[in-house]
Design a protein around this motif. Structure first.
Motif, PDB file in Angstrom:
ATOM      1  N   VAL A 211      -1.483  -1.340 -10.510  1.00 29.71           N
ATOM      2  CA  VAL A 211      -1.536  -0.688 -11.815  1.00 29.71           C
ATOM      3  C   VAL A 211      -1.545   0.827 -11.649  1.00 29.71           C
ATOM      4  O   VAL A 211      -0.808   1.548 -12.334  1.00 29.71           O
ATOM      5  N   THR A 212      -2.357   1.330 -10.739  1.00 33.57           N
ATOM      6  CA  THR A 212      -2.392   2.781 -10.524  1.00 33.57           C
ATOM      7  C   THR A 212      -1.064   3.279  -9.956  1.00 33.57           C
ATOM      8  O   THR A 212      -0.600   4.363 -10.308  1.00 33.57           O
ATOM      9  N   GLY A 213      -0.448   2.464  -9.083  1.00 34.09           N
ATOM     10  CA  GLY A 213       0.860   2.849  -8.556  1.00 34.09           C
ATOM     11  C   GLY A 213       1.914   2.880  -9.643  1.00 34.09           C
ATOM     12  O   GLY A 213       2.710   3.831  -9.737  1.00 34.09           O
ATOM     13  N   GLY A 214       1.932   1.853 -10.497  1.00 33.06           N
ATOM     14  CA  GLY A 214       2.892   1.827 -11.605  1.00 33.06           C
ATOM     15  C   GLY A 214       2.689   2.981 -12.570  1.00 33.06           C
ATOM     16  O   GLY A 214       3.659   3.568 -13.073  1.00 33.06           O
ATOM     17  N   SER A 215       1.424   3.338 -12.823  1.00 31.31           N
ATOM     18  CA  SER A 215       1.130   4.466 -13.706  1.00 31.31           C
ATOM     19  C   SER A 215       1.659   5.764 -13.111  1.00 31.31           C
ATOM     20  O   SER A 215       2.152   6.647 -13.830  1.00 31.31           O
ATOM     21  N   ARG A 216       1.568   5.882 -11.784  1.00 32.75           N
ATOM     22  CA  ARG A 216       2.086   7.078 -11.114  1.00 32.75           C
ATOM     23  C   ARG A 216       3.605   7.178 -11.316  1.00 32.75           C
ATOM     24  O   ARG A 216       4.129   8.263 -11.621  1.00 32.75           O
TER      25      ARG A 216
ATOM     26  N   THR B  36       0.831  -1.201   0.000  1.00 34.64           N
ATOM     27  CA  THR B  36       0.000   0.000   0.000  1.00 34.64           C
ATOM     28  C   THR B  36       0.868   1.253   0.000  1.00 34.64           C
ATOM     29  O   THR B  36       0.616   2.207  -0.754  1.00 34.64           O
ATOM     30  N   TYR B  37       1.909   1.253   0.822  1.00 35.20           N
ATOM     31  CA  TYR B  37       2.833   2.391   0.839  1.00 35.20           C
ATOM     32  C   TYR B  37       3.481   2.578  -0.531  1.00 35.20           C
ATOM     33  O   TYR B  37       3.564   3.700  -1.048  1.00 35.20           O
ATOM     34  N   TYR B  38       3.978   1.484  -1.116  1.00 40.29           N
ATOM     35  CA  TYR B  38       4.628   1.556  -2.430  1.00 40.29           C
ATOM     36  C   TYR B  38       3.697   2.174  -3.464  1.00 40.29           C
ATOM     37  O   TYR B  38       4.087   3.056  -4.231  1.00 40.29           O
ATOM     38  N   SER B  39       2.454   1.719  -3.478  1.00 43.26           N
ATOM     39  CA  SER B  39       1.500   2.172  -4.495  1.00 43.26           C
ATOM     40  C   SER B  39       1.130   3.632  -4.336  1.00 43.26           C
ATOM     41  O   SER B  39       0.611   4.251  -5.268  1.00 43.26           O
TER      42      SER B  39
ATOM     43  N   LEU C 195       5.389   5.847 -13.733  1.00 44.66           N
ATOM     44  CA  LEU C 195       5.651   6.129 -15.142  1.00 44.66           C
ATOM     45  C   LEU C 195       5.518   7.625 -15.411  1.00 44.66           C
ATOM     46  O   LEU C 195       6.395   8.232 -16.050  1.00 44.66           O
ATOM     47  N   ALA C 196       4.450   8.235 -14.929  1.00 46.78           N
ATOM     48  CA  ALA C 196       4.241   9.665 -15.150  1.00 46.78           C
ATOM     49  C   ALA C 196       5.352  10.492 -14.502  1.00 46.78           C
ATOM     50  O   ALA C 196       5.853  11.456 -15.100  1.00 46.78           O
ATOM     51  N   GLN C 197       5.759  10.108 -13.294  1.00 47.65           N
ATOM     52  CA  GLN C 197       6.832  10.834 -12.602  1.00 47.65           C
ATOM     53  C   GLN C 197       8.137  10.761 -13.389  1.00 47.65           C
ATOM     54  O   GLN C 197       8.852  11.762 -13.542  1.00 47.65           O
ATOM     55  N   LEU C 198       8.447   9.572 -13.880  1.00 42.08           N
ATOM     56  CA  LEU C 198       9.712   9.376 -14.583  1.00 42.08           C
ATOM     57  C   LEU C 198       9.707  10.120 -15.920  1.00 42.08           C
ATOM     58  O   LEU C 198      10.739  10.660 -16.343  1.00 42.08           O
ATOM     59  N   ALA C 199       8.551  10.162 -16.578  1.00 38.25           N
ATOM     60  CA  ALA C 199       8.449  10.896 -17.832  1.00 38.25           C
ATOM     61  C   ALA C 199       8.727  12.380 -17.600  1.00 38.25           C
ATOM     62  O   ALA C 199       9.441  13.026 -18.378  1.00 38.25           O
ATOM     63  N   VAL C 200       8.183  12.930 -16.532  1.00 36.16           N
ATOM     64  CA  VAL C 200       8.420  14.337 -16.200  1.00 36.16           C
ATOM     65  C   VAL C 200       9.876  14.558 -15.803  1.00 36.16           C
ATOM     66  O   VAL C 200      10.535  15.506 -16.250  1.00 36.16           O
ATOM     67  N   MET C 201      10.402  13.668 -14.977  1.00 39.27           N
ATOM     68  CA  MET C 201      11.768  13.809 -14.470  1.00 39.27           C
ATOM     69  C   MET C 201      12.793  13.791 -15.605  1.00 39.27           C
ATOM     70  O   MET C 201      13.818  14.494 -15.549  1.00 39.27           O
ATOM     71  N   THR C 202      12.531  13.003 -16.645  1.00 40.62           N
ATOM     72  CA  THR C 202      13.481  12.881 -17.763  1.00 40.62           C
ATOM     73  C   THR C 202      13.201  13.855 -18.886  1.00 40.62           C
ATOM     74  O   THR C 202      13.913  13.872 -19.886  1.00 40.62           O
ATOM     75  N   GLY C 203      12.128  14.673 -18.735  1.00 42.77           N
ATOM     76  CA  GLY C 203      11.812  15.641 -19.769  1.00 42.77           C
ATOM     77  C   GLY C 203      11.125  15.041 -20.968  1.00 42.77           C
ATOM     78  O   GLY C 203      11.153  15.615 -22.054  1.00 42.77           O
ATOM     79  N   HIS C 204      10.503  13.883 -20.790  1.00 43.52           N
ATOM     80  CA  HIS C 204       9.803  13.212 -21.884  1.00 43.52           C
ATOM     81  C   HIS C 204       8.306  13.174 -21.576  1.00 43.52           C
ATOM     82  O   HIS C 204       7.906  12.898 -20.450  1.00 43.52           O
ATOM     83  N   ALA C 205       7.515  13.388 -22.594  1.00 40.86           N
ATOM     84  CA  ALA C 205       6.068  13.206 -22.418  1.00 40.86           C
ATOM     85  C   ALA C 205       5.792  11.732 -22.190  1.00 40.86           C
ATOM     86  O   ALA C 205       6.418  10.874 -22.811  1.00 40.86           O
ATOM     87  N   ALA C 206       4.873  11.425 -21.279  1.00 40.19           N
ATOM     88  CA  ALA C 206       4.510  10.028 -21.040  1.00 40.19           C
ATOM     89  C   ALA C 206       3.944   9.437 -22.315  1.00 40.19           C
ATOM     90  O   ALA C 206       3.228  10.114 -23.064  1.00 40.19           O
ATOM     91  N   PRO C 207       4.265   8.173 -22.610  1.00 40.90           N
ATOM     92  CA  PRO C 207       3.725   7.548 -23.827  1.00 40.90           C
ATOM     93  C   PRO C 207       2.201   7.594 -23.833  1.00 40.90           C
ATOM     94  O   PRO C 207       1.553   7.545 -22.784  1.00 40.90           O
ATOM     95  N   GLN C 208       1.637   7.699 -25.036  1.00 42.36           N
ATOM     96  CA  GLN C 208       0.176   7.796 -25.177  1.00 42.36           C
ATOM     97  C   GLN C 208      -0.496   6.588 -24.516  1.00 42.36           C
ATOM     98  O   GLN C 208      -0.076   5.460 -24.682  1.00 42.36           O
TER      99      GLN C 208
END
Length: 266
Positions: free
Chosen positions: A244-249, A118-121, A251-264
């Protein structure tokens, strides 16, 4: 003589236990009605006192004791559905009751694992780590290294490392659990999650001095691998599942951190 013994010794004990059981369930009802973590915490001393008396009177393995724990466990899930803070308070309360029953039990290890997940997610990695370490130690004291519950703790620790900054540990742990889950079942949701974590670790482990074009290509490939892994998880678990919701979070964080738009579709 046996009838006299029952009347003067056993019957009073059972009546006393019945009172403690009734008090326990009254406090469980208070937890069910709680609207804040503080109200959950306020019920803890009464719950612990009644439960402690049940355990000392009837024994830790008594069916009544186990049913009492199961009733409280249901309230943990209900509280979590109503909010993270409320669920966390109920989780910790349940752990305190399990510790009174048997502080070394595998069941306690499993609850700690569930709290850590739960904490991880919810991106509470500093809280997830200690809970996982304690869960792992308890479960390893009961089961061999290849047991599913031991592997589950290893897997979650790998995901915590991947979501954090320890990409080397993540690569090692998740490489092992990926093989474990692939051997169990084709398309296993935790195999997909391991692929998600490994892709996160690869992105975070990229050499900072890489040429920008090479780095951008590697990041884009890693984000796409994360998206593909999430799709596999969603197909197996459902799009609203906690993992799934945790993994999506992440993914979105990493896309922002690396300066890349999250994949569609992420």
């Amino acid at each position: 003589m046996p009838d006299v013994l029952l009347q003067h010794v056993c019957l009073p004990l059972l009546q006393d236990a019945s009172l403690s059981e009734a008090l326990f369930y009254l406090h469980v009802l208070a937890v069910a009605a709680a609207d804040s973590p503080q109200e959950v915490v306020a019920a803890t001393p009464g719950l612990q006192e009644a439960f402690k008396h049940l355990v000392s009177t009837l024994g830790a393995e008594s069916m009544i004791v186990r049913l009492a724990l199961a009733a409280h466990s249901q309230q943990v899930g209900a509280s979590l559905d109503r909010g993270l803070a409320l669920g966390e308070a109920a989780f910790k309360q349940h752990i305190s009751l399990q510790e009174l029953q048997d502080a070394g039990s595998a069941e306690l290890g499993l609850t700690l694992y569930q709290l850590a997940t739960t904490y991880y997610s919810h991106d509470m990695l500093q809280d997830a780590g200690p809970a996982l370490q304690r869960a792992s130690a308890l479960l390893r004291s009961h089961y061999p290294a290849e047991h599913d519950l031991v592997q589950l703790c290893k897997h979650r620790l790998g995901m915590v490392c991947a979501a954090g900054r320890d990409y080397r540990s993540a690569t090692l742990l998740l490489g092992e659990t990926l093989q474990h889950y692939k051997q169990q079942q084709q398309g296993h949701p935790l195999a997909h999650e391991a692929e998600l974590g490994l892709a996160m670790a690869r992105i975070k482990g990229l050499e900072p001095r890489m040429p920008k074009a090479d780095r951008d290509a590697a990041v884009s490939e890693g984000l796409q691998q994360m998206r593909s892994a999430l799709s596999g998880m969603a197909a197996a678990l459902g799009a609203e599942h906690l993992l799934v919701t945790g993994g999506s979070r992440y993914l979105a964080q990493l896309a922002v951190m690396t300066g890349h738009a999250a994949p569609q579709g992420s």
